[in-house]
Design a protein around this motif. Structure first.
Motif, short mmCIF file in Angstrom:
data_model
loop_
_atom_site.label_atom_id
_atom_site.label_comp_id
_atom_site.label_asym_id
_atom_site.label_seq_id
_atom_site.Cartn_x
_atom_site.Cartn_y
_atom_site.Cartn_z
N VAL A 25 47.37 44.11 29.18
CA VAL A 25 48.21 45.08 29.89
C VAL A 25 47.55 45.50 31.20
O VAL A 25 48.19 45.60 32.25
N LEU A 26 46.23 45.74 31.15
CA LEU A 26 45.50 46.14 32.36
C LEU A 26 45.52 45.03 33.40
O LEU A 26 45.82 45.27 34.58
N LEU A 27 45.21 43.81 32.97
CA LEU A 27 45.23 42.69 33.90
C LEU A 27 46.64 42.42 34.41
O LEU A 27 46.84 42.14 35.61
N GLY A 28 47.61 42.52 33.52
CA GLY A 28 48.99 42.27 33.91
C GLY A 28 49.51 43.25 34.93
O GLY A 28 50.36 42.91 35.77
N SER A 29 49.00 44.48 34.91
CA SER A 29 49.46 45.48 35.88
C SER A 29 49.08 45.07 37.30
O SER A 29 49.84 45.29 38.25
N PHE A 30 47.91 44.45 37.46
CA PHE A 30 47.50 43.99 38.79
C PHE A 30 48.27 42.74 39.19
O PHE A 30 48.69 42.59 40.35
N LEU A 31 48.47 41.83 38.23
CA LEU A 31 49.19 40.60 38.54
C LEU A 31 50.65 40.88 38.86
O LEU A 31 51.23 40.27 39.78
N ALA B 209 51.93 43.41 40.25
CA ALA B 209 52.08 43.97 41.59
C ALA B 209 52.09 42.89 42.66
O ALA B 209 52.68 43.09 43.74
N SER B 210 51.47 41.74 42.38
CA SER B 210 51.38 40.69 43.38
C SER B 210 52.36 39.54 43.17
O SER B 210 52.87 38.98 44.13
N VAL B 211 52.62 39.18 41.91
CA VAL B 211 53.48 38.02 41.65
C VAL B 211 54.75 38.37 40.87
O VAL B 211 55.54 37.50 40.55
#
Length: 212
Positions: A166-172, A174-176
């Motif tokens: 979930v943490l990693l996905g929040s950054f991804l 936002a970009s993709v």
């Protein structure tokens, strides 16, 4: 339990608690709650509320002796659900991963909300087969005296992995955007390969035992 902080419990319109993620508490209080359950399942505190609430399934020796509880017509407590007894634990996990690849790929590539909603119907397969496979693996491979610890370790690792995704996905995201879900699909692919490898390994072991 003497908790340090307040906790938030997610409930439905009828006041029913949400399972699997519906409780949000401080980490120390979550650990206290887990310790209460651990002590209850160990049988050291049978007169506490937790000790009375937690039901320990009968061991195989108790079943043979006649101390058997029915959990449904023709079923014993602790038996796998009908239809899954003949499917190995690695195979159940492989089915979950295959459904996960399809589900998360559809969501990641969906152009409309209707496609994503249709893909969400596969959640029953991804979550259900995963839980059934993990439970069957723990029940049949882990020594009985440490089954509670094994189950707790599995739940902790699953929770940490989910939180990390979930943490990693929040950054991804936002970009993709929705393409971030393709990472989850790739993780399911890795899980599928691992499950099939485990199934092949156990098949070779079984063949070696039969040959011996």
């Amino acid at each position: 339990m003497a908790s340090e902080d307040e906790a938030h419990i997610q409930v439905g319109q009828l006041g029913t608690e949400m399972a699997s993620g519906g409780m949000n508490s401080a980490l120390r209080d979550a650990a206290r709650f887990a310790e209460v359950i651990r002590k209850a399942t160990s049988g050291d505190h049978p007169d506490t509320i937790a000790g009375k609430a937690v039901r320990i399934e009968p061991s195989q020796d108790h079943r043979i002796a006649g101390d058997v509880r029915q959990c449904g017509p023709g079923r014993l407590c602790g038996d796998p659900p009908p239809g899954t007894a003949r499917i190995s634990a690695p195979a159940l996990i492989a089915l979950a991963c295959a459904a996960g690849i399809l589900r998360w790929s559809m969501i990641g590539l969906a152009e409309t909300a209707s496609v994503a909603m249709l893909a969400q119907l596969l959640q029953g397969a991804t979550l259900g087969f995963t839980q059934l496979g993990a439970a069957q693996y723990i029940r049949t491979r882990v020594p009985e005296q440490v089954i509670s610890s094994g189950t707790g370790l599995y739940a902790a690792c699953a929770g940490l992995l989910t939180a990390s995704c979930v943490l990693l996905g929040s950054f991804l995201f936002a970009s993709v955007g929705g393409r971030a879900f393709l990472l989850t699909s790739a993780m399911c692919g890795a899980g599928l390969a691992a499950a099939l490898a485990l199934q092949a390994h156990e098949a070779r072991q079984a063949s070696g035992l039969d040959a011996g």
